[in-house]
Design a protein around this motif. Structure first.
Motif, PDB file in Angstrom:
ATOM      1  N   SER A   1       1.946   1.491  11.293  1.00 49.68           N
ATOM      2  CA  SER A   1       1.649   0.468  11.522  1.00 49.68           C
ATOM      3  C   SER A   1       1.730  -0.785  11.118  1.00 49.68           C
ATOM      4  N   ALA A   2       2.803  -0.757  10.494  1.00 51.63           N
ATOM      5  CA  ALA A   2       3.554  -1.496  10.062  1.00 51.63           C
ATOM      6  C   ALA A   2       4.165  -2.074  11.655  1.00 51.63           C
ATOM      7  N   ILE A   3       5.030  -1.352  12.362  1.00 45.17           N
ATOM      8  CA  ILE A   3       5.431  -1.171  13.370  1.00 45.17           C
ATOM      9  C   ILE A   3       4.544  -2.056  14.663  1.00 45.17           C
ATOM     10  N   ILE A   4       3.331  -1.343  14.906  1.00 46.18           N
ATOM     11  CA  ILE A   4       2.590  -1.856  15.678  1.00 46.18           C
ATOM     12  C   ILE A   4       2.011  -3.714  15.420  1.00 46.18           C
ATOM     13  N   VAL A   5       1.856  -3.600  13.819  1.00 49.54           N
ATOM     14  CA  VAL A   5       1.266  -5.176  13.704  1.00 49.54           C
ATOM     15  C   VAL A   5       3.135  -5.874  14.273  1.00 49.54           C
TER      16      VAL A   5
ATOM     17  N   LYS B   1       0.361   9.475  -8.782  1.00 48.18           N
ATOM     18  CA  LYS B   1       0.264  10.545  -9.747  1.00 48.18           C
ATOM     19  C   LYS B   1      -0.167  11.678  -8.947  1.00 48.18           C
ATOM     20  N   SER B   2      -1.333  11.198  -8.038  1.00 44.84           N
ATOM     21  CA  SER B   2      -1.742  12.450  -7.594  1.00 44.84           C
ATOM     22  C   SER B   2      -1.341  11.851  -6.305  1.00 44.84           C
ATOM     23  N   SER B   3      -0.318  11.125  -5.574  1.00 40.98           N
ATOM     24  CA  SER B   3       0.246  11.403  -4.766  1.00 40.98           C
ATOM     25  C   SER B   3       1.600  12.294  -4.627  1.00 40.98           C
TER      26      SER B   3
ATOM     27  N   ILE C   1       0.832  -1.557  -0.037  1.00 36.37           N
ATOM     28  CA  ILE C   1      -0.140  -0.074  -0.079  1.00 36.37           C
ATOM     29  C   ILE C   1       1.138   1.134   0.290  1.00 36.37           C
ATOM     30  N   LEU C   2       1.658   1.396   0.623  1.00 33.46           N
ATOM     31  CA  LEU C   2       2.415   2.501   1.211  1.00 33.46           C
ATOM     32  C   LEU C   2       3.487   3.176  -0.249  1.00 33.46           C
ATOM     33  N   ILE C   3       4.281   1.249  -1.214  1.00 33.80           N
ATOM     34  CA  ILE C   3       4.851   1.863  -1.952  1.00 33.80           C
ATOM     35  C   ILE C   3       3.835   2.187  -3.578  1.00 33.80           C
ATOM     36  N   VAL C   4       2.900   1.476  -3.594  1.00 32.52           N
ATOM     37  CA  VAL C   4       1.699   2.494  -4.560  1.00 32.52           C
ATOM     38  C   VAL C   4       1.407   3.377  -4.281  1.00 32.52           C
TER      39      VAL C   4
ATOM     40  N   PHE D   1       3.088  12.064   6.726  1.00 32.75           N
ATOM     41  CA  PHE D   1       1.453  12.128   6.916  1.00 32.75           C
ATOM     42  C   PHE D   1       1.439   9.908   6.889  1.00 32.75           C
ATOM     43  N   TRP D   2       1.176   9.762   5.395  1.00 31.02           N
ATOM     44  CA  TRP D   2       0.683   8.746   5.157  1.00 31.02           C
ATOM     45  C   TRP D   2       2.508   8.067   4.841  1.00 31.02           C
TER      46      TRP D   2
END
Length: 122
Positions: free
Chosen positions: A42-46, A22-24, A14-17, A34-35
């Motif tokens: 989120s990955a750290i919490i998982v 383009k909008s990113s 999700i992060l890579i995509v 922020f994202w």
């Protein structure tokens, strides 16, 4: 551990995509940061779920899972309201554009009527 790796893989994707879109790239640097922080967090919490338990105890929530659920509800509610405001803004802009186009078309048709009424060659 397998499920954690699966979730981290999804989060990474999700992060890579998101970063490649383009909008990113057109988003503000603050929003991009922020994202990035959101998905890395989120990955750290998982990978380290005990972190949410500690934070939950600090803020007075019973369990880390409850904290995650409450936070997700608040976050999703904020996103819904942001999208509603965005849609309202777009709707207002579209209305203005169509109103302008309709007035311009009406003026052109009125000019065409006047020119055909005053044209002596017809």
């Amino acid at each position: 551990m397998i499920f954690q790796l699966f979730l981290v893989s999804i989060i990474s994707g999700i992060l890579i995509v998101g970063l490649r879109k383009k909008s990113s790239r057109e988003a503000s640097p603050a929003l991009r940061l922020f994202w990035i922080l959101f998905w890395v967090g989120s990955a750290i919490i998982v990978l380290r779920p005990e972190i949410t338990s500690r934070i939950a105890q600090l803020v007075g929530v019973g369990r880390g899972a409850d904290l995650v659920i409450y936070s997700a509800i608040l976050f999703l509610t904020a996103i819904v309201f942001t999208l509603l405001f965005w849609v309202d803004s777009i709707e207002e802009s579209v209305t203005k554009i169509f109103r302008h186009m309709a007035l311009k078309e009406y003026e052109q048709s009125e000019e065409a009527k006047k020119s055909s009424d005053t044209d002596p060659h017809i």
